[in-house]
Design a protein around this motif. Structure first.
Motif, PDB file in Angstrom:
ATOM      1  N   HIS A 281       0.846  -1.198   0.000  1.00 41.49           N
ATOM      2  CA  HIS A 281       0.000   0.000   0.000  1.00 41.49           C
ATOM      3  C   HIS A 281       0.877   1.243   0.000  1.00 41.49           C
ATOM      4  CE1 HIS A 281       0.758   1.111   4.235  1.00 41.49           C
ATOM      5  NE2 HIS A 281       0.763  -0.191   4.474  1.00 41.49           N
ATOM      6  N   ASP A 282       0.271   2.382  -0.346  1.00 40.08           N
ATOM      7  CA  ASP A 282       1.006   3.646  -0.373  1.00 40.08           C
ATOM      8  C   ASP A 282       0.542   4.599   0.722  1.00 40.08           C
ATOM      9  OD1 ASP A 282      -1.472   4.474  -1.264  1.00 40.08           O
ATOM     10  OD2 ASP A 282      -0.792   5.132  -3.233  1.00 40.08           O
ATOM     11  N   GLY A 283      -0.189   4.056   1.706  1.00 37.88           N
ATOM     12  CA  GLY A 283      -0.740   4.880   2.771  1.00 37.88           C
ATOM     13  C   GLY A 283      -2.179   5.261   2.533  1.00 37.88           C
ATOM     14  N   LEU A 284      -2.620   5.161   1.273  1.00 37.76           N
ATOM     15  CA  LEU A 284      -3.996   5.509   0.923  1.00 37.76           C
ATOM     16  C   LEU A 284      -4.751   4.331   0.322  1.00 37.76           C
ATOM     17  CD1 LEU A 284      -3.370   9.017  -0.730  1.00 37.76           C
ATOM     18  CD2 LEU A 284      -4.235   8.551   1.579  1.00 37.76           C
ATOM     19  N   GLN A 285      -4.076   3.541  -0.474  1.00 39.61           N
ATOM     20  CA  GLN A 285      -4.745   2.439  -1.162  1.00 39.61           C
ATOM     21  C   GLN A 285      -3.863   1.208  -1.199  1.00 39.61           C
ATOM     22  OE1 GLN A 285      -5.263   3.138  -5.358  1.00 39.61           O
ATOM     23  NE2 GLN A 285      -3.238   4.059  -5.606  1.00 39.61           N
ATOM     24  N   ILE A 286      -4.519   0.041  -1.298  1.00 35.59           N
ATOM     25  CA  ILE A 286      -3.814  -1.223  -1.488  1.00 35.59           C
ATOM     26  C   ILE A 286      -3.740  -1.489  -2.983  1.00 35.59           C
ATOM     27  CG2 ILE A 286      -3.910  -3.713  -1.087  1.00 35.59           C
ATOM     28  CD1 ILE A 286      -5.363  -3.114   1.528  1.00 35.59           C
ATOM     29  N   PHE A 287      -2.559  -1.827  -3.473  1.00 39.17           N
ATOM     30  CA  PHE A 287      -2.380  -2.026  -4.915  1.00 39.17           C
ATOM     31  C   PHE A 287      -3.096  -3.291  -5.377  1.00 39.17           C
ATOM     32  CE2 PHE A 287       1.123   0.736  -3.734  1.00 39.17           C
ATOM     33  CZ  PHE A 287       1.036   1.705  -4.726  1.00 39.17           C
ATOM     34  N   ASN A 288      -3.628  -3.232  -6.593  1.00 39.53           N
ATOM     35  CA  ASN A 288      -4.479  -4.324  -7.066  1.00 39.53           C
ATOM     36  C   ASN A 288      -3.705  -5.523  -7.589  1.00 39.53           C
ATOM     37  OD1 ASN A 288      -3.524  -3.414  -9.484  1.00 39.53           O
ATOM     38  ND2 ASN A 288      -5.472  -2.649 -10.255  1.00 39.53           N
ATOM     39  N   SER A 289      -2.367  -5.452  -7.609  1.00 40.00           N
ATOM     40  CA  SER A 289      -1.610  -6.665  -7.921  1.00 40.00           C
ATOM     41  C   SER A 289      -1.710  -7.581  -6.712  1.00 40.00           C
ATOM     42  CB  SER A 289      -0.146  -6.327  -8.231  1.00 40.00           C
ATOM     43  OG  SER A 289       0.440  -5.626  -7.167  1.00 40.00           O
ATOM     44  N   VAL A 290      -2.454  -8.631  -6.833  1.00 39.99           N
ATOM     45  CA  VAL A 290      -2.860  -9.598  -5.806  1.00 39.99           C
ATOM     46  C   VAL A 290      -3.728  -8.991  -4.715  1.00 39.99           C
ATOM     47  CG1 VAL A 290      -0.842 -11.045  -6.198  1.00 39.99           C
ATOM     48  CG2 VAL A 290      -0.797  -9.478  -4.273  1.00 39.99           C
ATOM     49  N   LYS A 291      -4.027  -7.707  -4.791  1.00 40.99           N
ATOM     50  CA  LYS A 291      -4.984  -7.019  -3.894  1.00 40.99           C
ATOM     51  C   LYS A 291      -4.790  -7.414  -2.427  1.00 40.99           C
ATOM     52  CE  LYS A 291      -8.397  -4.234  -3.067  1.00 40.99           C
ATOM     53  NZ  LYS A 291      -8.213  -2.797  -3.155  1.00 40.99           N
ATOM     54  N   ARG A 292      -3.589  -7.223  -1.941  1.00 39.53           N
ATOM     55  CA  ARG A 292      -3.330  -7.486  -0.536  1.00 39.53           C
ATOM     56  C   ARG A 292      -2.040  -6.778  -0.126  1.00 39.53           C
ATOM     57  NH1 ARG A 292      -3.364 -13.652   0.094  1.00 39.53           N
ATOM     58  NH2 ARG A 292      -4.471 -13.783  -1.873  1.00 39.53           N
ATOM     59  N   CYS A 293      -1.913  -6.505   1.151  1.00 42.89           N
ATOM     60  CA  CYS A 293      -0.690  -5.971   1.721  1.00 42.89           C
ATOM     61  C   CYS A 293      -0.370  -6.778   2.978  1.00 42.89           C
ATOM     62  CB  CYS A 293      -0.822  -4.479   2.047  1.00 42.89           C
ATOM     63  SG  CYS A 293      -2.039  -4.076   3.319  1.00 42.89           S
ATOM     64  N   ARG A 294       0.837  -6.574   3.509  1.00 44.19           N
ATOM     65  CA  ARG A 294       1.281  -7.291   4.716  1.00 44.19           C
ATOM     66  C   ARG A 294       1.200  -8.805   4.531  1.00 44.19           C
ATOM     67  NH1 ARG A 294      -2.692  -3.684   8.471  1.00 44.19           N
ATOM     68  NH2 ARG A 294      -1.824  -1.638   7.948  1.00 44.19           N
ATOM     69  N   HIS A 295       1.444  -9.261   3.329  1.00 48.59           N
ATOM     70  CA  HIS A 295       1.364 -10.684   3.013  1.00 48.59           C
ATOM     71  C   HIS A 295       2.758 -11.277   2.882  1.00 48.59           C
ATOM     72  CE1 HIS A 295       1.573  -8.374  -0.696  1.00 48.59           C
ATOM     73  NE2 HIS A 295       2.061  -9.433  -1.327  1.00 48.59           N
ATOM     74  N   GLY A 296       2.819 -12.601   2.823  1.00 52.02           N
ATOM     75  CA  GLY A 296       4.072 -13.294   2.604  1.00 52.02           C
ATOM     76  C   GLY A 296       4.255 -13.611   1.136  1.00 52.02           C
ATOM     77  N   ALA A 297       5.504 -13.597   0.668  1.00 48.81           N
ATOM     78  CA  ALA A 297       5.806 -13.924  -0.728  1.00 48.81           C
ATOM     79  C   ALA A 297       7.098 -14.732  -0.779  1.00 48.81           C
ATOM     80  CB  ALA A 297       5.947 -12.653  -1.563  1.00 48.81           C
ATOM     81  N   ALA A 298       7.116 -15.754  -1.623  1.00 42.25           N
ATOM     82  CA  ALA A 298       8.303 -16.593  -1.771  1.00 42.25           C
ATOM     83  C   ALA A 298       8.229 -17.344  -3.081  1.00 42.25           C
ATOM     84  CB  ALA A 298       8.436 -17.577  -0.607  1.00 42.25           C
ATOM     85  N   SER A 299       9.395 -17.746  -3.592  1.00 46.69           N
ATOM     86  CA  SER A 299       9.477 -18.573  -4.788  1.00 46.69           C
ATOM     87  C   SER A 299       9.870 -19.982  -4.389  1.00 46.69           C
ATOM     88  CB  SER A 299      10.513 -18.006  -5.766  1.00 46.69           C
ATOM     89  OG  SER A 299      10.125 -16.723  -6.215  1.00 46.69           O
ATOM     90  N   LEU A 300       9.312 -20.940  -5.123  1.00 46.27           N
ATOM     91  CA  LEU A 300       9.641 -22.340  -4.894  1.00 46.27           C
ATOM     92  C   LEU A 300       9.580 -23.052  -6.236  1.00 46.27           C
ATOM     93  CD1 LEU A 300      10.282 -24.668  -2.967  1.00 46.27           C
ATOM     94  CD2 LEU A 300       7.830 -24.988  -2.626  1.00 46.27           C
ATOM     95  N   GLY A 301      10.721 -23.577  -6.691  1.00 43.26           N
ATOM     96  CA  GLY A 301      10.754 -24.211  -7.997  1.00 43.26           C
ATOM     97  C   GLY A 301      10.433 -23.216  -9.098  1.00 43.26           C
ATOM     98  N   SER A 302       9.496 -23.560  -9.937  1.00 43.28           N
ATOM     99  CA  SER A 302       9.128 -22.695 -11.066  1.00 43.28           C
ATOM    100  C   SER A 302       7.887 -21.869 -10.775  1.00 43.28           C
ATOM    101  CB  SER A 302       8.877 -23.556 -12.316  1.00 43.28           C
ATOM    102  OG  SER A 302       7.814 -24.468 -12.075  1.00 43.28           O
ATOM    103  N   LYS A 303       7.546 -21.710  -9.499  1.00 45.54           N
ATOM    104  CA  LYS A 303       6.331 -20.984  -9.129  1.00 45.54           C
ATOM    105  C   LYS A 303       6.647 -19.899  -8.104  1.00 45.54           C
ATOM    106  CE  LYS A 303       3.762 -23.847 -11.536  1.00 45.54           C
ATOM    107  NZ  LYS A 303       2.935 -24.868 -10.887  1.00 45.54           N
ATOM    108  N   MET A 304       5.802 -18.878  -8.079  1.00 49.21           N
ATOM    109  CA  MET A 304       5.876 -17.810  -7.084  1.00 49.21           C
ATOM    110  C   MET A 304       4.583 -17.823  -6.278  1.00 49.21           C
ATOM    111  SD  MET A 304       6.708 -13.756  -7.632  1.00 49.21           S
ATOM    112  CE  MET A 304       5.567 -13.614  -9.017  1.00 49.21           C
TER     113      MET A 304
END
Length: 399
Positions: A281-304
Motif C-alpha cells: 500500500h502507499d498509505g492511501l490504497q492497497i495495490f491491485n496486484s494480488v490485492k493485498r498488503c502485509r502478506h508473505g511472498a516466496a518462490s519455490l521451484g518454477s512458481k511464485m
C-alpha cells in the motif's frame, strides 16, 4: 540419506554425453527434493569426475562445462585447495585450471567479485535443500518490538533460541548472503531504523554493518546475484519508492532505480532472476496486484507464491500461486489460519508461513505447505515470538 543420493549420482556414469543434461537433471532434482544432499557440491564434483573417467576420451572435453556448472567460487577454500586443485583431471586441463584460479580469486580478492561471471558466483536457490529458518525481531503479545532471534530446524521440527540482536526490530528486513544473516532497518518501538546488523551462525554472534541511506520498516528485502536489495517501506512519514542495494564485499549501500510507485508492506521475492513486487500500500490504497498488503511472498521451484495479508476489509488466509509459463495467478488451498504481517519462506521443497496477526492476536504458530499434497499443516510454533518476525533461511551445506 546422503549415501542414497550418492548411489543415484553414480548411475550417471552410464549416461552418454547427449543423455546427461536431461537424465542428470532429473536425478539431481529428485535428490534435492528429498533433501539428500547436504554436501551437494562434494557429491556433484565426484559424480562429474566419475562420469568423465568412465569414458575419458569421449567425455574429457566436457569437464570444463561440468565444473562451470558446479560453481567452484562458492566452494570453501579448503575444498578448492585440497581436493579440486589436486585432481589429475583438473590439473591436465587448461580450461579447468582457469576455473580453479577464478574460484581462488573470488576468495582472495573480494573486490573483484562483481566482475566475475554472474552465473558461476550466484548461489543456488536453497528452497529444495535443507535450510534452517531464522525468525528475527518481531513483536510480543503486548505489541512491543523485540531483539529476540530463534531458529527452526524443519527436519527436527524444533525451534531453538539464538543470541539476540543488539537492537529491537519489528517489521525488519532479513536477507541471507554467503551463510550470514542480515537484519535490516525496522521499527524499534519509537523510531524507524536505517541500521543493519549481521549474524554469523557458526559463532552465534552479531556485528554491525553499514547503515542504509534511508530509514525504513515494512520494506521488501531480497538477494540477487549476491547483492541485497531493499524495496520501498515506510520511513515514519510516508511510504517509499526508493530502492537500495548492499554489497557484502564493500559493506556499502547504493541507491538504484526507484520503483514506479511508493509501496510499503508489499510482497517482494526473486523469481526467475528478477525481483517481483506484489501488492502493498502507499498509505492511501492497497495495490491491485494480488490485492493485498502485509502478506508473505516466496518462490519455490518454477512458481511464485503469496499468502495471507490484509485486503482493506479483512485478514486473509487465502494463498495464490503464479506460473510464468501460463502468466497467470491461481488460487491455492487457503492456510489454516488468517495471517497478516506473515513471513513466507521456502526450505526442503516446502513453504513455511511464520507468525502473523489474525485480527485479534499476534501469532506464534507456523504452518507448512507441501506442493506435492497441496495441503497446509501446522508445525512446531515459535518459542519466543508472537508475530511480526522477519525470516531468512540459511542452507545447511557441509562443503
Amino acid at each position: 540419506m546422503v549415501e542414497d543420493g550418492a548411489e543415484e549420482l553414480e548411475d550417471l556414469v552410464h549416461f552418454s554425453v547427449s543423455e546427461l543434461p536431461s537424465r542428470g537433471y532429473g536425478v539431481m532434482e529428485e535428490i534435492r527434493r528429498q533433501g539428500k544432499l547436504c554436501d551437494v557440491t562434494l557429491k556433484v564434483f565426484e559424480a562429474a569426475l566419475a562420469w568423465v573417467r568412465y569414458d575419458r576420451e569421449q567425455r574429457g572435453p566436457c569437464l570444463p562445462e561440468l565444473l562451470s556448472n558446479i560453481r567452484l567460487p562458492l566452494c570453501r577454500p579448503q575444498f578448492l585447495s585440497d581436493r579440486v586443485q589436486q585432481e589429475d583431471l583438473v590439473r591436465c586441463c587448461h580450461k579447468c585450471r582457469d576455473l580453479v584460479d577464478e574460484a581462488k580469486d573470488y576468495h582472495l580478492m573480494p573486490e573483484r567479485r562483481p566482475h566475475l561471471p554472474a552465473f558461476r558466483t550466484r548461489p543456488r536457490c536453497c528452497t529444495s535443500i535443507a535450510g534452517l529458518i531464522y525468525a528475527v525481531g518481531g513483536l510480543n503479545s503486548a505489541g512491543d518490538s523485540l531483539n529476540v532471534v530463534e531458529v527452526f530446524d524443519p527436519l527436527a521440527n524444533r525451534w531453538e533460541k539464538c543470541h539476540p540482536m543488539t537492537t529491537a526490530r519489528s517489521r525488519v528486513g532479513v536477507a541471507v548472503v554467503n551463510g550470514l544473516l542480515y537484519a535490516i532497518g525496522g521499527y524499534d518501538g519509537q523510531l524507524r531504523l536505517s541500521t543493519v546488523e549481521v549474524y554469523n551462525p557458526e559463532t552465534d554472534t552479531w556485528a554491525r554493518a553499514a547503515s542504509m541511506n534511508s530509514k525504513r520498516s515494512a520494506m521488501g528485502t531480497v538477494v540477487l546475484d549476491g547483492q541485497i536489495y531493499v524495496c520501498g517501506g515506510y520511513d515514519g512519514n510516508s511510504s517509499l519508492n526508493s530502492v537500495e542495494t548492499y554489497s557484502p564485499e564493500t559493506d556499502k549501500w547504493t541507491v538504484v532505480t526507484p520503483m514506479s510507485s511508493s509501496r510499503s508492506a508489499a510482497g517482494v521475492t526473486v523469481f526467475e532472476g528478477r525481483i517481483y513486487v506484489s501488492g502493498g500500500h502507499d498509505g492511501l490504497q492497497i495495490f491491485n496486484s494480488v490485492k493485498r498488503c502485509r502478506h508473505g511472498a516466496a518462490s519455490l521451484g518454477s512458481k511464485m507464491f503469496v499468502c495471507g495479508g490484509y485486503d482493506g476489509s479483512g485478514f486473509l488466509s487465502s494463498a495464490e500461486v503464479y506460473s510464468a509459463a501460463a502468466d497467470q495467478w491461481c488460487l491455492l488451498v487457503p492456510m489454516l489460519t488468517r495471517r497478516s504481517r506473515v513471513s513466507l519462506v521456502a526450505s526442503c521443497g516446502r513453504l513455511y508461513a511464520v507468525g502473523g496477526y489474525d485480527g485479534q492476536s499476534n501469532l506464534s504458530s507456523v504452518e507448512m505447505f507441501d506442493p506435492e499434497t497441496g495441503c497446509w499443516a501446522f508445525t512446531a510454533p515459535m518459542a519466543c515470538h508472537e508475530g511480526g518476525v522477519g525470516v531468512g533461511c540459511i542452507p545447511v551445506l557441509a562443503v
